[in-house]
Design a protein around this motif. Structure first.
Motif, mmCIF file in Angstrom:
data_model
loop_
_atom_site.group_PDB
_atom_site.id
_atom_site.type_symbol
_atom_site.label_atom_id
_atom_site.label_comp_id
_atom_site.label_asym_id
_atom_site.label_seq_id
_atom_site.Cartn_x
_atom_site.Cartn_y
_atom_site.Cartn_z
ATOM 1 N N ARG A 184 0.809 -1.231 0.000
ATOM 2 C CA ARG A 184 0.000 0.000 0.000
ATOM 3 C C ARG A 184 0.835 1.272 0.000
ATOM 4 N N ALA A 185 1.961 1.252 0.684
ATOM 5 C CA ALA A 185 2.738 2.476 0.906
ATOM 6 C C ALA A 185 3.177 3.161 -0.388
ATOM 7 N N GLY A 186 3.504 2.389 -1.388
ATOM 8 C CA GLY A 186 3.987 2.970 -2.636
ATOM 9 C C GLY A 186 2.918 3.622 -3.489
ATOM 10 N N SER A 187 1.655 3.411 -3.134
ATOM 11 C CA SER A 187 0.572 3.994 -3.933
ATOM 12 C C SER A 187 -0.256 5.018 -3.165
ATOM 13 N N ARG A 188 0.132 5.330 -1.948
ATOM 14 C CA ARG A 188 -0.663 6.263 -1.136
ATOM 15 C C ARG A 188 -0.499 7.709 -1.573
ATOM 16 N N ILE A 189 0.712 8.123 -1.930
ATOM 17 C CA ILE A 189 0.990 9.504 -2.312
ATOM 18 C C ILE A 189 1.657 9.498 -3.684
ATOM 19 N N ALA A 190 1.125 10.302 -4.604
ATOM 20 C CA ALA A 190 1.686 10.368 -5.958
ATOM 21 C C ALA A 190 3.159 10.764 -5.909
ATOM 22 N N ASN A 191 3.945 10.132 -6.751
ATOM 23 C CA ASN A 191 5.378 10.414 -6.888
ATOM 24 C C ASN A 191 6.189 10.107 -5.627
ATOM 25 N N MET A 192 5.687 9.220 -4.794
ATOM 26 C CA MET A 192 6.408 8.859 -3.579
ATOM 27 C C MET A 192 6.411 7.338 -3.479
ATOM 28 N N ASP A 193 7.604 6.752 -3.459
ATOM 29 C CA ASP A 193 7.676 5.291 -3.354
ATOM 30 C C ASP A 193 7.465 4.856 -1.907
ATOM 31 N N ALA A 194 7.362 3.556 -1.706
ATOM 32 C CA ALA A 194 7.058 3.010 -0.387
ATOM 33 C C ALA A 194 8.103 3.403 0.654
ATOM 34 N N MET A 195 9.364 3.362 0.286
ATOM 35 C CA MET A 195 10.429 3.708 1.234
ATOM 36 C C MET A 195 10.311 5.168 1.679
ATOM 37 N N MET A 196 10.087 6.049 0.744
ATOM 38 C CA MET A 196 9.939 7.470 1.082
ATOM 39 C C MET A 196 8.702 7.696 1.949
ATOM 40 N N TYR A 197 7.597 7.048 1.585
ATOM 41 C CA TYR A 197 6.352 7.216 2.335
ATOM 42 C C TYR A 197 6.523 6.754 3.784
ATOM 43 N N LEU A 198 7.104 5.591 3.968
ATOM 44 C CA LEU A 198 7.281 5.061 5.320
ATOM 45 C C LEU A 198 8.258 5.907 6.135
ATOM 46 N N THR A 199 9.346 6.343 5.503
ATOM 47 C CA THR A 199 10.300 7.208 6.194
ATOM 48 C C THR A 199 9.620 8.490 6.640
ATOM 49 N N GLN A 200 8.891 9.114 5.740
ATOM 50 C CA GLN A 200 8.184 10.361 6.058
ATOM 51 C C GLN A 200 7.161 10.137 7.164
ATOM 52 N N PRO A 208 4.864 12.135 11.462
ATOM 53 C CA PRO A 208 3.657 11.311 11.421
ATOM 54 C C PRO A 208 2.365 12.070 11.137
ATOM 55 N N ALA A 209 2.327 13.352 11.346
ATOM 56 C CA ALA A 209 1.101 14.115 11.078
ATOM 57 C C ALA A 209 0.954 14.470 9.601
ATOM 58 N N GLU A 210 1.987 14.238 8.805
ATOM 59 C CA GLU A 210 1.957 14.607 7.387
ATOM 60 C C GLU A 210 0.924 13.801 6.596
ATOM 61 N N PHE A 211 0.859 12.500 6.824
ATOM 62 C CA PHE A 211 -0.075 11.627 6.116
ATOM 63 C C PHE A 211 -0.844 10.805 7.143
ATOM 64 N N VAL A 212 -2.062 11.200 7.428
ATOM 65 C CA VAL A 212 -2.874 10.467 8.390
ATOM 66 C C VAL A 212 -3.874 9.627 7.604
ATOM 67 N N VAL A 213 -3.888 8.330 7.894
ATOM 68 C CA VAL A 213 -4.774 7.399 7.195
ATOM 69 C C VAL A 213 -6.221 7.722 7.535
ATOM 70 N N SER A 214 -7.061 7.708 6.521
ATOM 71 C CA SER A 214 -8.484 7.980 6.691
ATOM 72 C C SER A 214 -9.075 7.052 7.757
ATOM 73 N N GLY A 215 -9.856 7.631 8.637
ATOM 74 C CA GLY A 215 -10.461 6.859 9.712
ATOM 75 C C GLY A 215 -9.654 6.883 11.001
ATOM 76 N N PHE A 216 -8.470 7.471 10.955
ATOM 77 C CA PHE A 216 -7.613 7.577 12.135
ATOM 78 C C PHE A 216 -7.295 9.039 12.377
ATOM 79 N N ARG A 217 -6.944 9.347 13.606
ATOM 80 C CA ARG A 217 -6.538 10.726 13.911
ATOM 81 C C ARG A 217 -5.025 10.764 14.091
ATOM 82 N N SER A 218 -4.485 11.939 14.034
ATOM 83 C CA SER A 218 -3.046 12.125 14.187
ATOM 84 C C SER A 218 -2.684 11.975 15.657
#
Length: 134
Positions: A78-94, A99-109
């Motif tokens: 999932r991580a590689g497709s969550r944010i355009a132009n961001m691979d899984a490694m970058m997404y997980l590192t970020q 952690p407040a940058e990308f909050v999964v829908s249904g969850f709070r920061s």
């Protein structure tokens, strides 16, 4: 030759100034190779005042109990497709360092906000390597 370099620098500045996108993502300056085994240990152990990742995230579908954070089962896919132009490694590192940058829908920061100060760059690479092999 001197004029060509100056022209290239000016052209580069113009191109950068004309972009419409602003990226605040933290990208490691070096490509560290993470160790998934060390990452798994870091995932399950509290460090200093920081809670372990496992206190809020499941990594196996059959784990009992409620977790405050989203399940990480299949996160590598999932991580590689969550944010355009961001691979899984970058997404997980970020997600770890900000952690407040990308909050999964249904969850709070609510993720501990200081893992960037608790973990070294190598430890973050180790955590990401562990998550990518889930």
């Amino acid at each position: 030759m001197k004029h060509r370099i100056s022209l290239l620098v000016i052209l580069g500045m113009i191109l950068i100034g004309c972009t419409q996108f602003e990226f605040n993502w933290i990208v490691p300056e070096t490509s560290l190779v993470g160790d998934p085994a060390r990452g798994q240990r870091l995932f399950t152990l509290p460090i200093d005042q920081a809670p372990p990742c496992s206190s809020c995230h499941k990594v196996q579908a059959e784990e009992p109990g409620f977790r405050q954070g989203p399940s990480l089962v299949g996160i590598a896919d999932r991580a590689g497709s969550r944010i355009a132009n961001m691979d899984a490694m970058m997404y997980l590192t970020q997600s770890i360092v900000d952690p407040a940058e990308f909050v999964v829908s249904g969850f709070r920061s609510s993720m501990y906000p200081n893992y960037e100060n608790v973990f070294s760059e190598q430890e973050i690479a180790d955590l990401v390597a562990y998550l990518l092999q889930l």
